[in-house]
Design a protein around this motif. Structure first.
Motif, mmCIF file in Angstrom:
data_model
loop_
_atom_site.group_PDB
_atom_site.id
_atom_site.type_symbol
_atom_site.label_atom_id
_atom_site.label_comp_id
_atom_site.label_asym_id
_atom_site.label_seq_id
_atom_site.Cartn_x
_atom_site.Cartn_y
_atom_site.Cartn_z
ATOM 1 N N UNK A 86 23.012 -15.477 -18.796
ATOM 2 C CA UNK A 86 23.172 -14.665 -17.590
ATOM 3 C C UNK A 86 23.239 -15.531 -16.336
ATOM 4 N N UNK A 87 22.446 -16.591 -16.284
ATOM 5 C CA UNK A 87 22.456 -17.480 -15.126
ATOM 6 C C UNK A 87 23.804 -18.182 -14.986
ATOM 7 N N UNK A 88 24.398 -18.589 -16.091
ATOM 8 C CA UNK A 88 25.709 -19.238 -16.036
ATOM 9 C C UNK A 88 26.767 -18.296 -15.477
ATOM 10 N N UNK A 89 26.705 -17.031 -15.871
ATOM 11 C CA UNK A 89 27.675 -16.063 -15.359
ATOM 12 C C UNK A 89 27.472 -15.818 -13.864
ATOM 13 N N UNK A 90 26.215 -15.738 -13.425
ATOM 14 C CA UNK A 90 25.946 -15.500 -12.016
ATOM 15 C C UNK A 90 26.360 -16.687 -11.151
ATOM 16 N N UNK A 91 26.207 -17.897 -11.678
ATOM 17 C CA UNK A 91 26.601 -19.080 -10.922
ATOM 18 C C UNK A 91 28.096 -19.104 -10.640
ATOM 19 N N UNK A 92 28.878 -18.453 -11.488
ATOM 20 C CA UNK A 92 30.325 -18.425 -11.299
ATOM 21 C C UNK A 92 30.792 -17.275 -10.403
ATOM 22 N N UNK A 93 29.865 -16.411 -9.956
ATOM 23 C CA UNK A 93 30.212 -15.265 -9.122
ATOM 24 C C UNK A 93 29.791 -15.494 -7.678
ATOM 25 N N UNK A 94 30.461 -14.815 -6.780
ATOM 26 C CA UNK A 94 30.095 -14.841 -5.362
ATOM 27 C C UNK A 94 29.268 -13.591 -5.071
ATOM 28 N N UNK A 95 27.978 -13.773 -4.889
ATOM 29 C CA UNK A 95 27.077 -12.629 -4.762
ATOM 30 C C UNK A 95 27.076 -12.041 -3.361
ATOM 31 N N UNK A 96 27.113 -12.883 -2.336
ATOM 32 C CA UNK A 96 26.977 -12.383 -0.978
ATOM 33 C C UNK A 96 25.542 -12.000 -0.663
ATOM 34 N N UNK A 97 25.338 -11.202 0.378
ATOM 35 C CA UNK A 97 23.998 -10.729 0.729
ATOM 36 C C UNK A 97 23.524 -9.706 -0.300
ATOM 37 N N UNK A 98 22.259 -9.874 -0.732
ATOM 38 C CA UNK A 98 21.686 -8.977 -1.721
ATOM 39 C C UNK A 98 20.447 -8.300 -1.138
#
Length: 234
Positions: free
Chosen positions: A104-116
């Protein structure tokens, strides 16, 4: 207990309350992650039975990581409840991180999350991924609710057009104010959902610098109103 002093008129000496050095000195040990309570033992036994029937655990670690990379965040988060290996990666705290969390961390690192929203950083990686993947699902009049976090869409031109009602077949336009520019692409808490004037709901978001009282009471909540089409999951 008290002991007699060699001098007759001297007060008796009191026994020391200090614990011996051997008793007070303790060495740090690894805290076990095993079950403690009766419920934890019951859940651990169920996970052990699932492990015996699991076909995934018969694969080597390289193939298992490849399989987990195709699973969505919701599935990765649920795997820890059915298998001890996916929950901890082992019984001791010194062991490596579980595979679902690493995937899951690898997938999140490849995404642009923005403000959460607040509290997102404290979530597990698999739960974070499940929250982010909800962006692909559009908001509906049935899913929007007071108290949930939503995000204003990132395209200012589209959001402004929806708020003004330009070219839209709708009964009521919420309007656009200068202070609403700061809300683009940011998450806010839903304060009110109104279905009185439009076919789709009008959503009042709690914004710190908002000028519209979206909810009354002794301490009114201020923010801005947006049409449902201008919002998305965080």
């Amino acid at each position: 207990r008290a002991t007699m002093s060699p001098f007759v008129n001297a007060p008796p000496e009191r026994a020391s309350n200090r614990a011996p050095e051997k008793v007070r000195a303790k060495t740090a040990v690894a805290v076990p992650r095993g079950p403690i309570t009766r419920r934890q033992h019951s859940l651990a036994n169920k996970r052990e039975e699932n492990e015996k029937r699991s076909l995934l655990l018969k694969l080597n670690d390289d193939l298992l990581e490849k399989v987990l990379s195709f699973l969505p965040g919701r599935e990765l988060a649920s795997m820890e409840t059915v298998c001890t290996h996916f929950r901890y990666g082992g019984w001791l705290a010194a062991n490596k991180a579980p595979m679902p969390e690493v995937s899951a961390k690898r997938k999140l690192d490849a995404l642009e999350l923005g403000d959460m929203p607040p509290g997102f950083k404290k979530m597990k990686w698999s739960r974070k991924l499940a929250v982010v993947e909800e962006r692909e699902t559009p908001l509906t009049s049935e899913s929007i609710a007071i108290g949930m976090w939503v995000r204003v869409k990132t395209e200012m031109a589209t959001v402004k057009r929806l708020c003004r009602g330009d070219g839209e077949d709708q009964d009521y336009a919420v309007g656009w104010e200068a202070g609403m520019d700061d809300t683009i692409g940011k998450p806010f808490l839903v304060g009110v959902v109104s279905r009185a004037y439009r076919k789709s709901p009008v959503v009042g978001l709690s914004v710190p610098n908002g000028l519209v009282a979206i909810a009354g009471g002794r301490f009114p909540t201020y923010g801005w109103f947006f049409p449902l089409e201008a919002l998305e999951h965080v």
